[in-house]
Write a protein that holds these residues in place. Structure first.
Motif, PDB file in Angstrom:
ATOM      1  N   ARG A 169      -5.769   3.699   1.919  1.00 47.10           N
ATOM      2  CA  ARG A 169      -6.225   2.337   1.632  1.00 47.10           C
ATOM      3  C   ARG A 169      -7.096   2.266   0.379  1.00 47.10           C
ATOM      4  O   ARG A 169      -7.093   1.248  -0.333  1.00 47.10           O
ATOM      5  CB  ARG A 169      -7.008   1.805   2.839  1.00 47.10           C
ATOM      6  CG  ARG A 169      -7.369   0.334   2.765  1.00 47.10           C
ATOM      7  CD  ARG A 169      -8.189  -0.077   3.980  1.00 47.10           C
ATOM      8  NE  ARG A 169      -7.461   0.036   5.235  1.00 47.10           N
ATOM      9  CZ  ARG A 169      -7.727   0.941   6.168  1.00 47.10           C
ATOM     10  NH1 ARG A 169      -8.729   1.807   6.026  1.00 47.10           N
ATOM     11  NH2 ARG A 169      -7.011   0.973   7.280  1.00 47.10           N
ATOM     12  N   ALA A 170      -7.814   3.308   0.091  1.00 49.86           N
ATOM     13  CA  ALA A 170      -8.792   3.294  -1.001  1.00 49.86           C
ATOM     14  C   ALA A 170      -8.161   2.944  -2.347  1.00 49.86           C
ATOM     15  O   ALA A 170      -8.785   2.248  -3.159  1.00 49.86           O
ATOM     16  CB  ALA A 170      -9.506   4.639  -1.077  1.00 49.86           C
ATOM     17  N   ASP A 171      -6.932   3.401  -2.583  1.00 47.89           N
ATOM     18  CA  ASP A 171      -6.316   3.122  -3.882  1.00 47.89           C
ATOM     19  C   ASP A 171      -4.841   2.752  -3.764  1.00 47.89           C
ATOM     20  O   ASP A 171      -4.076   2.862  -4.717  1.00 47.89           O
ATOM     21  CB  ASP A 171      -6.485   4.307  -4.837  1.00 47.89           C
ATOM     22  CG  ASP A 171      -5.888   5.601  -4.299  1.00 47.89           C
ATOM     23  OD1 ASP A 171      -5.298   5.577  -3.200  1.00 47.89           O
ATOM     24  OD2 ASP A 171      -6.006   6.629  -4.993  1.00 47.89           O
ATOM     25  N   TYR A 172      -4.446   2.283  -2.584  1.00 45.36           N
ATOM     26  CA  TYR A 172      -3.046   1.899  -2.401  1.00 45.36           C
ATOM     27  C   TYR A 172      -2.741   0.635  -3.195  1.00 45.36           C
ATOM     28  O   TYR A 172      -3.503  -0.331  -3.178  1.00 45.36           O
ATOM     29  CB  TYR A 172      -2.734   1.668  -0.919  1.00 45.36           C
ATOM     30  CG  TYR A 172      -1.258   1.509  -0.641  1.00 45.36           C
ATOM     31  CD1 TYR A 172      -0.392   2.588  -0.730  1.00 45.36           C
ATOM     32  CD2 TYR A 172      -0.731   0.271  -0.290  1.00 45.36           C
ATOM     33  CE1 TYR A 172       0.956   2.453  -0.479  1.00 45.36           C
ATOM     34  CE2 TYR A 172       0.625   0.122  -0.032  1.00 45.36           C
ATOM     35  CZ  TYR A 172       1.464   1.216  -0.128  1.00 45.36           C
ATOM     36  OH  TYR A 172       2.805   1.063   0.119  1.00 45.36           O
ATOM     37  N   ASP A 173      -1.612   0.636  -3.880  1.00 46.68           N
ATOM     38  CA  ASP A 173      -1.245  -0.478  -4.740  1.00 46.68           C
ATOM     39  C   ASP A 173       0.085  -1.054  -4.277  1.00 46.68           C
ATOM     40  O   ASP A 173       0.737  -0.495  -3.392  1.00 46.68           O
ATOM     41  CB  ASP A 173      -1.140   0.006  -6.191  1.00 46.68           C
ATOM     42  CG  ASP A 173      -1.296  -1.119  -7.194  1.00 46.68           C
ATOM     43  OD1 ASP A 173      -1.447  -2.286  -6.770  1.00 46.68           O
ATOM     44  OD2 ASP A 173      -1.255  -0.832  -8.406  1.00 46.68           O
ATOM     45  N   PHE A 174       0.487  -2.162  -4.861  1.00 48.24           N
ATOM     46  CA  PHE A 174       1.757  -2.791  -4.514  1.00 48.24           C
ATOM     47  C   PHE A 174       2.887  -1.852  -4.895  1.00 48.24           C
ATOM     48  O   PHE A 174       3.046  -1.490  -6.056  1.00 48.24           O
ATOM     49  CB  PHE A 174       1.893  -4.125  -5.243  1.00 48.24           C
ATOM     50  CG  PHE A 174       2.918  -5.034  -4.640  1.00 48.24           C
ATOM     51  CD1 PHE A 174       2.553  -5.960  -3.677  1.00 48.24           C
ATOM     52  CD2 PHE A 174       4.244  -4.963  -5.028  1.00 48.24           C
ATOM     53  CE1 PHE A 174       3.499  -6.814  -3.109  1.00 48.24           C
ATOM     54  CE2 PHE A 174       5.195  -5.804  -4.468  1.00 48.24           C
ATOM     55  CZ  PHE A 174       4.821  -6.728  -3.505  1.00 48.24           C
TER      56      PHE A 174
END
Length: 258
Positions: A169-174
């Motif tokens: 979640r910390a750096d998840y992107d589309f």
């Protein structure tokens, strides 16, 4: 199948307005079904009545041409004789859940998942993503526990399912790829305490929220079942043609779900 549609509807309002927290309204008043639901229903209808997966997807596309399809899929669906376009997108994985409920062996599920994907998503990652989701559903409905499901998906498909949701979640992107969507979606299921929690886990990652939650929900349904109140909310948001196929499929196949 209701699990997949639940995730799609819940995630529809968060896809471009990500909510990176598990505390949110599960069914907002403005939530709606998207192409994830339409194409899931297309595959379900094909499995019940026979026919060609590609023909069914094109036909249902014509019924719902505004259902937020990807650009490449739209071009394919509007051209009667177009072949697959080597896609590695997550569309093959979000629509595949009916396959995991109809067939009872891994060989059959893997073959049919590949067949359902290959009309559009003939890239190896597109095939693999569909197979992983369908296989996880089969294993869950046949009573496998989460460590066994995780081990199979890691071993058979090479997915990293060790990374926690907090880290993702910390750096998840589309990310619309199978390789960037399917492993986080499976992890959202693995960390869940129940069906609703699985959907909340998926939405909390952000990214392509409706498809993430659609994939997570499809597996979580096989493992936990879907609460009656959630099922009622789903049918409240489906129109008559989509609801009819969904109900018929459930009556024929879903009694085998866990």
């Amino acid at each position: 199948m209701i699990g997949a549609i639940t995730g799609d509807i819940v995630g529809s309002v968060y896809e471009f307005d990500n909510h990176r927290d598990k505390r949110f309204t599960l069914f907002r008043d403005d939530a709606f079904f998207t192409d994830d639901t339409v194409l899931t229903v297309a595959l379900a209808e094909t499995l019940m009545h026979g026919g060609d997966y590609g023909d069914a997807m094109r036909r249902w596309y014509r019924h719902y041409p505004q259902a937020s399809y990807g650009g490449m899929f739209r071009k394919w669906a509007e051209t009667t004789h177009a072949g697959p376009y080597y896609s590695w997108g997550n569309g093959s994985a979000m629509r595949v859940s009916p396959v995991g409920y109809v067939f009872d062996t891994l060989d059959e599920v893997l073959d049919q998942a590949a067949a359902s994907a290959a009309h559009t998503h003939d890239h190896p990652e597109g095939i693999k993503g569909a197979q992983a989701v369908a296989a996880a559903i089969l294993l869950a409905r046949q009573g496998a526990d989460k460590p066994a499901i995780r081990n199979y998906c890691e071993t058979a498909f090479g997915y990293d399912l060790e990374t926690s949701l907090d880290v993702i979640r910390a750096d998840y992107d589309f990310d619309v790829s199978c390789q960037g969507t399917v492993p986080p979606a499976i992890r959202a299921f693995l960390e869940a305490e129940n069906f609703e929690d699985a959907i909340r886990n998926a939405i909390s990652l952000g990214g392509d929220s409706d498809t993430l939650a659609c994939i997570t929900g499809s597996i979580a349904e096989a493992f936990y079942g879907v609460p009656e109140w959630i099922e009622a909310e789903v049918f409240h948001r489906l129109d008559a043609p989509l609801a009819a196929v969904t109900r018929a499929f459930g009556e024929r196949y879903m009694s085998a779900a866990r």
